[in-house]
Structure formats: C-alpha cells, structure tokens
Design an enzyme around this catalytic site. Structure first.
Site, mmCIF file in Angstrom:
data_model
loop_
_atom_site.group_PDB
_atom_site.id
_atom_site.type_symbol
_atom_site.label_atom_id
_atom_site.label_comp_id
_atom_site.label_asym_id
_atom_site.label_seq_id
_atom_site.Cartn_x
_atom_site.Cartn_y
_atom_site.Cartn_z
ATOM 1 C CD GLU A 1 -2.801 -1.403 2.354
ATOM 2 O OE1 GLU A 1 -2.841 -0.517 3.211
ATOM 3 O OE2 GLU A 1 -3.453 -2.462 2.447
ATOM 4 C CD GLU B 1 -4.687 -7.926 1.874
ATOM 5 O OE1 GLU B 1 -5.575 -7.220 2.381
ATOM 6 O OE2 GLU B 1 -3.479 -7.649 1.950
HETATM 7 O O1 G3I Z 1 -2.969 -6.718 18.742
HETATM 8 C C1 G3I Z 1 -4.089 -6.100 19.336
HETATM 9 C C2 G3I Z 1 -4.423 -6.788 20.630
HETATM 10 O O2 G3I Z 1 -3.347 -6.601 21.519
HETATM 11 C C3 G3I Z 1 -5.719 -6.188 21.184
HETATM 12 O O3 G3I Z 1 -6.088 -6.899 22.319
HETATM 13 C C4 G3I Z 1 -6.832 -6.296 20.168
HETATM 14 C C5 G3I Z 1 -8.111 -5.635 20.639
HETATM 15 O O4 G3I Z 1 -8.855 -5.139 19.560
HETATM 16 O O5 G3I Z 1 -6.416 -5.629 18.993
HETATM 17 C C6 G3I Z 1 -5.270 -6.212 18.398
HETATM 18 O O6 G3I Z 1 -4.973 -5.536 17.247
HETATM 19 C C7 G3I Z 1 -5.810 -5.799 16.132
HETATM 20 C C8 G3I Z 1 -4.992 -6.377 15.028
HETATM 21 O O7 G3I Z 1 -5.789 -6.514 13.871
HETATM 22 C C9 G3I Z 1 -4.392 -7.728 15.367
HETATM 23 O O8 G3I Z 1 -5.359 -8.648 15.674
HETATM 24 C C10 G3I Z 1 -6.433 -4.470 15.714
HETATM 25 O O9 G3I Z 1 -7.328 -3.995 16.693
HETATM 26 C C11 G3I Z 1 -7.163 -4.616 14.401
HETATM 27 O O10 G3I Z 1 -7.539 -3.351 13.922
HETATM 28 C C12 G3I Z 1 -6.238 -5.263 13.381
HETATM 29 O O11 G3I Z 1 -6.948 -5.377 12.175
HETATM 30 C C13 G3I Z 1 -6.232 -5.881 11.068
HETATM 31 C C14 G3I Z 1 -5.976 -4.778 10.055
HETATM 32 O O12 G3I Z 1 -5.340 -5.324 8.917
HETATM 33 C C15 G3I Z 1 -5.096 -3.670 10.646
HETATM 34 O O13 G3I Z 1 -4.692 -2.795 9.709
HETATM 35 C C16 G3I Z 1 -7.079 -6.964 10.441
HETATM 36 O O14 G3I Z 1 -7.175 -8.071 11.353
HETATM 37 C C17 G3I Z 1 -6.454 -7.433 9.136
HETATM 38 O O15 G3I Z 1 -7.358 -8.267 8.457
HETATM 39 C C18 G3I Z 1 -6.158 -6.231 8.237
HETATM 40 O O16 G3I Z 1 -5.519 -6.699 7.078
HETATM 41 C C19 G3I Z 1 -5.206 -5.691 6.103
HETATM 42 C C20 G3I Z 1 -3.993 -6.172 5.357
HETATM 43 O O17 G3I Z 1 -2.958 -6.457 6.253
HETATM 44 C C21 G3I Z 1 -3.566 -5.178 4.308
HETATM 45 N N1 G3I Z 1 -4.649 -4.833 3.429
HETATM 46 C C22 G3I Z 1 -5.869 -4.397 4.069
HETATM 47 C C23 G3I Z 1 -6.322 -5.452 5.072
HETATM 48 C C24 G3I Z 1 -7.621 -5.112 5.647
HETATM 49 O O18 G3I Z 1 -7.481 -3.941 6.436
#
Ligand code: G3I
Length: 371
Positions: A157, A262
C-alpha cells in the site's frame, strides 16, 4: 494424481449438492485447491488464534481446502519486531512449520507497511533512524524466512488513489525510492523467495497506472519483482470486472505474476471503496448499517454467489497469468469486515459461513470449472 483428484471432485459435485440439499449424510465436499489445481493456488489468511491451533474447526477446513497460507497479522512488523532489535518469530515459525508439515506454502505479509508498525517506529523522526529500522527489519526477517516462504509482500500500500506516492512515514523520511530499496534488500536477504508489490484498489485506472510506474521503476533499477498483488476487497454488486481484467492484462504484460491476495466481497452498506484502515463510517449506531444480524437473505446470498462465480470465470479465463487467489479469512465469523469500517457488524464476505459450512458462493465458485 493431481488430475485424478480434480476429476473426482467435479464428477462427485451433483451428488454432493444433492446430499447437501437433503441434509441426509455428512457431504463429501469438493476441494478448492484440487478443483483449481491446474489453474492457480488457492489460499486463505490465518489469524494468530488459528496459527496457534486454537480454532480446530478452521484447522480441518484449512488443511483440506487450501494450499497456501498468509498470516493475517502475525508477520507484520509490530508483531515480528515488537522492541527495537528484538525479533519474535514464534508465531511466524509456527506457521511455516505447519505449512511444511501439511504440504502448503506461506506468503509473508508484509515486510514494509506504514500501518501496524511497532509503537517505537511510529515515533521515529530522523531519516537515519528510520533507515536503520528499515534495513535491519527487512534483512533480518527476509533472511530468517528464506526458503521457508514462497514469497513476500515486500511493500504494501505505497500508493494514493490517484497513483501518486502515499505520504507514509517511509516516503516522507526516505523518499520515493524506498520501494525499490525494499525490494533490493529483500532480494539480497531472501534470494529464494518471490517478491511482490501488494495494494488495494490497484485495479482502478489511476492507481493501476501508479503501480505500473512503480513496478517499472523497480525493474529499471535492475531489481527483482516477481508479482503484483491485487488485494480484492470488493463490494457486492459492484465488483469492477472490467478494471480487473484490464489489470490482469496490463500487469502481466510487465512480465510478472498477478495474484489476488486478500479476496472478500462485502455485503453490508458502505459509502466508499477500498481498504484504507484509517477510514471509518459515521453514524455507526444506525441499525440500517447492520441489516443482516439474523442471517443473510436468499436474494443477497444469490447475488454474492453470482459475483463470486463471475469473478472466478474471469480468473479462469486468465489462468495463465494468475498464480494465486487468497481469501482474506477462513470463514465469515473471522472476517475483518465484521469490525471495519463500522465496528460490531455481521458481515458475510467469504465462501464459508460462521459454522464453517460452505455457502452457495462456494458451490458457485466450484461450478465455474464445469461451465
Ligand atoms: O494486537 C491487538 C491486541 O493486543 C488487542 O487486544 C486487540 C483488541 O482489539 O487488537 C489487536 O490488534 C488488532 C490487530 O488486527 C491484530 O489482531 C487491531 O485492533 C485490528 O484493527 C487489526 O486489524 C487488522 C488490520 O489489517 C489492521 O490494519 C485486520 O485483522 C487485518 O485483516 C487487516 O488486514 C489488512 C492487510 O494487512 C492489508 N490490506 C488491508 C487489510 C484489511 O485492512
């Protein structure tokens, strides 16, 4: 062997569909990875919970249906290098061990992304410090997983919607050339892995033109790039089929592999496209934004199946240019789209439902091989 498995799946399909409809016996499901064996690999993203083996139902589905795995979050820099210079490879190693044991491949996601950086990296203000983090992170991680991963999303990105460079921390402090440099470092540290540029909306004309400029720049510098990932976060009834086809043709004309990295098709209301994680919708308490909490209506289920089928027909048409299709999650319950861009919604973007059962979209995708 491969051919036999494929034909068994196809020949068995009518009987399988019949069994499923009547719910008489546990159906013998056709298998995505076998059905498309001669076309492209079929992958899924795994959550940390799934990689740790704490989701048993997902585990048996994954082993059966997919042949390539992407860690949804676990190989992002905030998890791999939580403290400066201290790497934590435990979950990533678990994934590569699991894949090797089960005859699957792993795609590393992602070496350089402005999002999900460790907290200390987000506050870096000097070029030298960021360069040190950048070099050390790529060298250490790429070398650790060389020969263990099929490929890396080296940079994720880096572009704005208009195709210009996104003003990320990397672009601002290191300049536009950071993308080429990331590929150069990855190629040195991981000569046995394929190297990809990955983005969302990069099937759209302006962003696609920017991605093509970026790829040509990397190639022009004599640095290896093996493929481009089109993330494929699309919306029901609005999948941009024409732009996807143009993208497959234009990217593959650069001599690189095209992959859909994805894939999911969102069914809930949204007023923008793409997957910019910082973007949110307002009025999140509006129940109209979460209309299917009691289940997905048949008409929407059918539209989803139709969209997926049309997409896979397009993928099959260009199977010689496409190396991989990866779904962003194993089942609907796991999807990131339940939490974004509105928290706490009930979304249905994948081929398997919350009970790990195949949806009509799954059968529609399988059936594209029979047409
Ligand atoms: O690690 C913390 C954890 O410590 C905490 O307890 C928990 C509570 O919400 O959050 C955890 O972090 C989360 C993280 O995923 C890991 O699980 C975040 O809140 C959450 O926002 C994060 O979301 C991810 C997102 O990327 C972040 O940018 C999604 O799971 C994941 O599917 C998404 O994937 C991205 C690709 O990498 C790139 N392209 C877009 C795609 C969708 O956004």
């Amino acid at each position: 062997m491969k051919i036999t498995r494929f034909y068994l799946s196809i020949i068995a399909l009518p009987a399988i569909l019949n069994c499923t409809a009547q719910k008489k016996v546990a159906p013998l499901l056709p298998v995505l990875k076998d059905v498309f064996w001669n076309d492209f690999s079929v992958g899924t993203a795994l959550s940390a919970l799934q990689i740790e083996g704490r989701d048993h139902k997902a585990d048996s589905l994954v082993k059966k249906q997919f042949n390539v795995l992407t860690p949804e979050n676990s190989m992002k820099s905030m998890f791999l290098q939580p403290e400066w210079g201290k790497f934590d490879f435990r979950i990533g190693d678990r994934l590569t061990d699991y894949a090797a044991k089960n005859n699957m491949q792993v795609v590393g996601h992602t070496l350089i992304w402005h999002s999900q950086l460790p907290a200390y990296a987000q506050t870096i203000r000097s070029k030298d410090s960021l360069q040190a983090f950048f070099n050390n992170h790529i060298r250490t991680v790429a070398a650790h997983y060389d020969k263990k991963v099929l490929g890396w999303d080296v940079v994720n990105e880096a572009l704005n919607e208009d195709g210009t460079m996104r003003p990320s921390i990397f672009q601002r402090l290191l300049g536009d050339d950071f993308v080429t440099e990331a590929f150069r470092l990855a190629q040195e540290a991981s000569p046995n892995s394929e190297l990809y540029y990955n983005d969302y909306n990069n099937e759209q004309p302006a962003k696609r033109a920017g991605a093509i400029r970026l790829i040509k720049k990397i190639q022009g510098a004599g640095v290896r790039i093996d493929g481009v990932g089109i993330q494929g976060h699309w919306h029901i009834g609005k999948v941009p089929f024409d732009d996807i086809e143009k993208s497959i043709l234009e990217y593959s004309a650069l001599g690189i592999k095209v992959m859909f990295t994805e894939l999911d098709i969102e069914v809930l209301p949204r007023n923008f496209t793409g997957a910019e994680v910082n973007q949110r919708m307002r009025n999140t308490n509006d129940t109209a934004l979460n209309p299917y909490t009691a289940g997905l209506p048949d008409s929407v289920q059918k539209q989803l199946a139709d969209d997926y089928a049309q997409l896979f027909r397009l993928f099959l048409k260009h199977r010689d240019k496409i190396s991989r299709i990866t779904f962003w999650g194993v089942n609907d319950g796991q999807s990131w789209l339940n939490g974004w861009p509105v928290p706490g919604r009930t979304n249905y973007p994948l081929l398997f439902d919350r009970n790990y059962q195949p949806k009509p979209a799954y059968y529609a995708v399988i059936a594209t091989k029979q047409q």
